[in-house]
Design an enzyme around this catalytic site. Structure first.
Site, short mmCIF file in Angstrom:
data_model
loop_
_atom_site.label_atom_id
_atom_site.label_comp_id
_atom_site.label_asym_id
_atom_site.label_seq_id
_atom_site.Cartn_x
_atom_site.Cartn_y
_atom_site.Cartn_z
N CYS A 108 22.23 28.10 82.32
CA CYS A 108 22.42 28.89 83.54
C CYS A 108 21.18 28.77 84.42
O CYS A 108 20.16 28.18 84.03
CB CYS A 108 22.67 30.35 83.19
SG CYS A 108 21.28 31.13 82.34
N CYS A 161 17.88 29.93 82.93
CA CYS A 161 17.15 28.95 82.10
C CYS A 161 16.29 28.05 82.97
O CYS A 161 15.12 27.77 82.66
CB CYS A 161 18.14 28.08 81.31
SG CYS A 161 19.22 28.99 80.19
N CYS A 204 -4.95 -8.61 64.72
CA CYS A 204 -5.95 -7.79 64.03
C CYS A 204 -5.83 -6.35 64.48
O CYS A 204 -5.04 -6.01 65.37
CB CYS A 204 -7.36 -8.30 64.28
SG CYS A 204 -7.89 -8.13 66.00
N CYS A 262 -6.13 -5.55 68.19
CA CYS A 262 -4.92 -5.74 68.99
C CYS A 262 -4.07 -4.47 68.97
O CYS A 262 -3.54 -4.05 70.01
CB CYS A 262 -4.09 -6.91 68.44
SG CYS A 262 -4.98 -8.48 68.36
N ASP A 310 14.81 24.88 44.14
CA ASP A 310 16.01 25.71 44.13
C ASP A 310 16.71 25.47 42.80
O ASP A 310 16.56 24.40 42.20
CB ASP A 310 16.89 25.30 45.31
CG ASP A 310 18.24 25.99 45.28
OD1 ASP A 310 18.25 27.22 45.17
OD2 ASP A 310 19.26 25.29 45.35
N ASP A 325 18.95 21.49 48.01
CA ASP A 325 20.10 20.66 48.38
C ASP A 325 21.11 21.37 49.27
O ASP A 325 22.10 20.76 49.68
CB ASP A 325 20.81 20.14 47.13
CG ASP A 325 21.62 21.24 46.44
OD1 ASP A 325 21.23 22.42 46.54
OD2 ASP A 325 22.65 20.91 45.82
N ASP A 361 18.78 25.93 52.20
CA ASP A 361 17.46 25.41 51.84
C ASP A 361 16.75 24.78 53.05
O ASP A 361 15.54 24.53 52.97
CB ASP A 361 17.58 24.34 50.74
CG ASP A 361 18.01 24.92 49.40
OD1 ASP A 361 17.50 26.00 49.06
OD2 ASP A 361 18.87 24.32 48.74
#
Length: 823
Positions: free
Chosen positions: A16, A19, A83, A86, A508, A707, A711
């Site tokens: 909007c 924002c 090198c 560079c 966990d 997992d 988490d």
């Protein structure tokens, strides 16, 4: 005074005019910003600011405001880097382009990873070309397979070109070496040359050979070196160009204008010029050949992708077609011994599939109807038909390749030391060469000018910083590639170093320590309720839940062929349990804390609940119409690999903590069984972040392993987030490391390959720095007053080439790394 320049960034979350106003007001307060324009329609924010544009501060401010900035991620293939100097020059050039946020240039991969606003790619390429290099965009829409085929072709072309240049250089260097050094080694050969050719003609022939060596195979070295000097950004090519040009120029004067040189200093060094050019090209050829082996892991992954598939037509006939022509929803036939072409689901058939190339686990996995298949894995025995769910660029294999590539291009904090050194290293070497020249010119007892030249050239040649630039990226490339073969994917390369700071591994429980497939083990009913009736009500309510515990209860009811009843008013109470209405009865199912919230006394089951918890089972309760109706328990089997993994972590000196939503008794029972050091139990999903922070304050850096969706915040909070690859996409996206096998032993593998890679990097850096520290003084002639030792520029060139080859060869040792688990 610098003119203001615009910086445009795509920003998600603007909804909007309010924002827009917030963004414009806040960004306008940043130092150097002269104008801000937030466009709600295009979702773009354009900031006009005085250089340097505060790009990182702009992004940080937008995140603080609750928006999601989306920098453009680009990859460029760069040609001409030789090198660490560079690398530094290209990074500085890219960061000077308005709108560039980050630039990471990798010498080993010859690529740049760039994070920018809406910057024209042409400007980035132009900035690189102005530094004397060439670049091209690696497009994201190019297939993984074709991209790597192109890279292999480029590597092959480069090797072929270097090989041709090497043979050409040797064609000039070998005669030069024989003509000059042959006479010193074989007196009769020197006499023959003097009688039949003469010194003047001999020097003229050598001059022509040396000029050919410089202008043909050495032309690119000279061009790049002098261009870098002209831009006041000297690199290793500049050192070679200065050294060989000085030796060649001095020799020309000695040949054609000997009267200009002091007596006793009329010597030529044509053979040094030719041999140095040949040795440097030989070093680059061997270096390029060795570097091609550092990407063997990626090439191996790419080769896992089949090129064709057996497509099942509408009439049931099978036809072989290119993998790129297969579409979502197509059905494919998989024959015994074939690789699975794409990701999808088994429709018919039963077989065992070898997934070791992706997960690192050697035991084949049984596949039946409804099971997931992954591209690149091998069907062993049975015939399968599958339905395609992902095309080539979106398979798990393609994602793994991209993750490994991203990690291989990473720059670790340890690389900052190299950057700081190389910023002044080449100019310092040039100064050292100048001081060497002056010292010998002033203090040498005889042939001062010749000795001054030879030693100054030796300093320039031996100090080329190739090994410094290769020390870190080659080890990262090989280490992350080997990790991928072991089923460990580093999503963020920096995790290689962060893992070694870890003091505690927090895990966990469900799906990490355990199989994540609980079963109903006990059901005790209160007086007035039957066990079958309770199980029927439990299963009827739980059928609306996707929680593993719910599935275990439903499966138990189905095993007893109990009819599931209709429910209403279903409600999931996050972290506590669930509730619903059955036949006008209010059913509440959950942990003890939910019952206490409902003011339901649990005294009648206190002893049974404690006994179940002490057995490592999770006691839960069911209440009907606000009356305790029963106690039931579920158990989630511990993965067989978990005890070995925890013992291995302890052997590495790490603490292991478990963070779980289980009740304290159950958690402590499992912890005692596994030897876990600390338990944080009865944790709500939103409280996992606080639990991680508690461990950070108590021990220091934390690696968190999980997992599930709940988490993800904890994975992001920990110094290193490790996701079990069998878990959810959200958890994996929040992690720094992904374990494809789903086993906790993957954490041990990650820690050990991380330690081995860092150890390898430190070995390489020590060699690179110690080599230069030790040999520059030797090349300058510091040993001459002691034992008469001087280092020929020819030997200096050979030593310089050996330094780079040593670093790459040392990195390649990581390819044979094998993790060790506790016995």
């Amino acid at each position: 005074m610098n003119a203001s320049v615009p910086f445009t960034l795509l920003v998600n979350g603007m909804s909007c005019a309010s924002c827009v106003g917030r963004i414009e007001r806040k960004l306008s307060t940043l130092p150097g910003v002269t104008a801000v324009n937030a466009n709600l329609v295009t979702q773009e924010v354009t900031v006009t600011a005085k250089p340097p544009v505060p790009a990182e501060q702009i992004i940080h401010t937008l995140k603080q405001l609750g928006f999601e900035p989306k920098p453009v991620q680009l990859e460029l293939a760069i040609e001409g880097m030789s090198c660490a100097s560079c690398v530094r020059r290209i990074e500085n050039a890219l960061l000077a382009v308005p709108g560039v946020i980050h630039a990471n240039v990798n010498l080993a991969t010859q690529q740049a990873q760039i994070s920018t606003g809406q910057v024209a790619v042409d400007k980035l390429i132009q900035a690189i070309e102005q530094k004397g290099f060439s670049a091209q965009v690696l497009t994201a829409d190019t297939s993984i397979t074709s991209t790597h085929q192109q890279q292999q072709q480029q590597t092959s072309t480069q090797l072929q070109h270097l090989k041709q240049q090497l043979w050409l250089a040797l064609a000039f260097a070998v005669p030069l070496f024989i003509l000059e050094m042959g006479g010193h080694l074989i007196p009769s050969f020197a006499k023959w040359l003097d009688q039949n050719i003469g010194q003047s003609t001999l020097w003229l022939i050598q001059g022509l050979l040396a000029a050919a060596a410089l202008l043909l195979p050495g032309r690119q070295l000279l061009k790049q070196g002098w261009q870098a000097l002209w831009r006041l950004s000297p690199d290793m090519n500049s050192l070679v160009a200065l050294g060989t040009s000085a030796a060649f120029g001095y020799s020309l004067v000695a040949t054609f204008f000997p009267q200009l040189l002091p007596g006793g200093t009329v010597n030529v060094y044509y053979e040094a010029v030719g041999v140095i050019i040949a040795l440097i090209i030989l070093g680059r050829f061997l270096e390029a050949k060795a570097k091609s082996n550092t990407s063997a892991a990626i090439q191996g992954l790419v080769q896992l992708q089949p090129k064709t598939a057996w497509l099942i037509q509408a009439d049931g006939q099978q036809s072989e077609c290119p993998i790129e022509q297969v579409q979502l929803g197509d059905q494919l036939a998989i024959r015994p011994g074939e690789r699975i072409p794409l990701d999808g689901l088994v429709l018919t058939g039963t077989s065992f599939v070898d997934e070791s190339m992706l997960s690192g686990e050697p035991i084949p996995v049984e596949k039946t109807a409804g099971d997931q298949l992954m591209s690149g894995t091998v069907n062993q025995a049975g015939h399968l038909t599958m339905q395609v769910q992902q095309t080539t660029e979106h398979t798990v294999l393609a994602q793994i390749i991209r993750l490994v590539e991203h990690a291989q291009g990473a720059k670790l904090p340890i690389q900052d030391l190299v950057n700081k050194v190389t910023a002044w290293f080449v100019p310092a070497v040039m100064l050292a060469a100048l001081l060497t020249f002056l010292a010998w010119l002033i203090f040498a007892p005889a042939s001062a000018l010749s000795l001054a030249l030879v030693n100054a050239v030796a300093v320039l040649i031996i100090a080329c910083p190739c090994a410094m630039g290769l020390a870190t990226p080659t080890s990262i490339m090989v280490g992350t590639g080997r990790a991928a073969q072991l089923g460990v994917l580093f999503r963020q390369g920096i995790a290689l170093q962060s893992l070694q700071l870890t003091q505690v591994v927090a895990v966990d429980k469900t799906g990490t320590l355990t199989e994540g497939k609980p079963t109903l083990t006990d059901l005790i009913s209160s007086p007035g309720f039957s066990a079958d009736q309770l199980l029927q009500w439990l299963a009827s309510v739980e059928q609306s839940s996707e929680h593993p515990v719910a599935q275990a209860i439903v499966q138990a009811a189905q095993a007893q062929q109990l009819e599931l009843l209709a429910i209403t008013d279903f409600q999931s109470l996050t972290g506590l349990g669930i509730s619903a209405t059955i036949e006008q009865h209010a059913i509440v199912i959950g942990a003890d804390r939910l019952m206490r919230q409902q003011n339901i006394s649990l005294d009648s089951f206190s002893e049974q609940a404690a006994a179940l918890a002490n057995q490592g089972k999770t006691p839960m309760y069911v209440a009907v119409d606000n009356q305790l109706a029963g106690l039931f328990a579920v158990a989630d089997p511990i993965k067989p690999s978990t005890p070995v993994a925890i013992n291995s972590l302890h052997q590495q000196g790490l603490k292991v903590a478990m963070i779980t939503g289980d009740n304290q008794h159950t958690a402590q029972a499992i912890a005692k069984q596994l030897g876990i050091d600390q338990v944080i139990a009865e944790v709500m999903p939103a409280e996992k972040v606080a639990a991680v922070q508690q461990l950070q304050q108590q021990y220091g850096p934390v690696a968190y392993v999980g997992d599930g969706i709940n988490d993800a915040p904890a994975l992001a909070t920990a110094e290193v987030g490790i996701a079990i690859g069998t878990g959810t996409d959200i958890a994996i996206e929040a992690a720094d490391v992904v374990l494809m096998s789903g086993q906790l032993t993957g954490v041990v593998n990650a820690l050990q390959i991380s330690a081995a890679t860092l150890r390898n990097i430190k070995q390489n850096l020590f060699w690179a720095f110690a080599y230069n520290t030790a040999l520059i003084p030797v090349a300058a002639g510091v040993l001459y007053p002691i034992n008469g030792t001087l280092l020929s520029p020819i030997f200096a060139a050979g030593a310089m080439a050996f330094s780079s080859i040593f670093v790459i060869t040392n990195a390649l040792r990581l390819r044979s790394f094998q993790p060790k688990l506790a016995g």
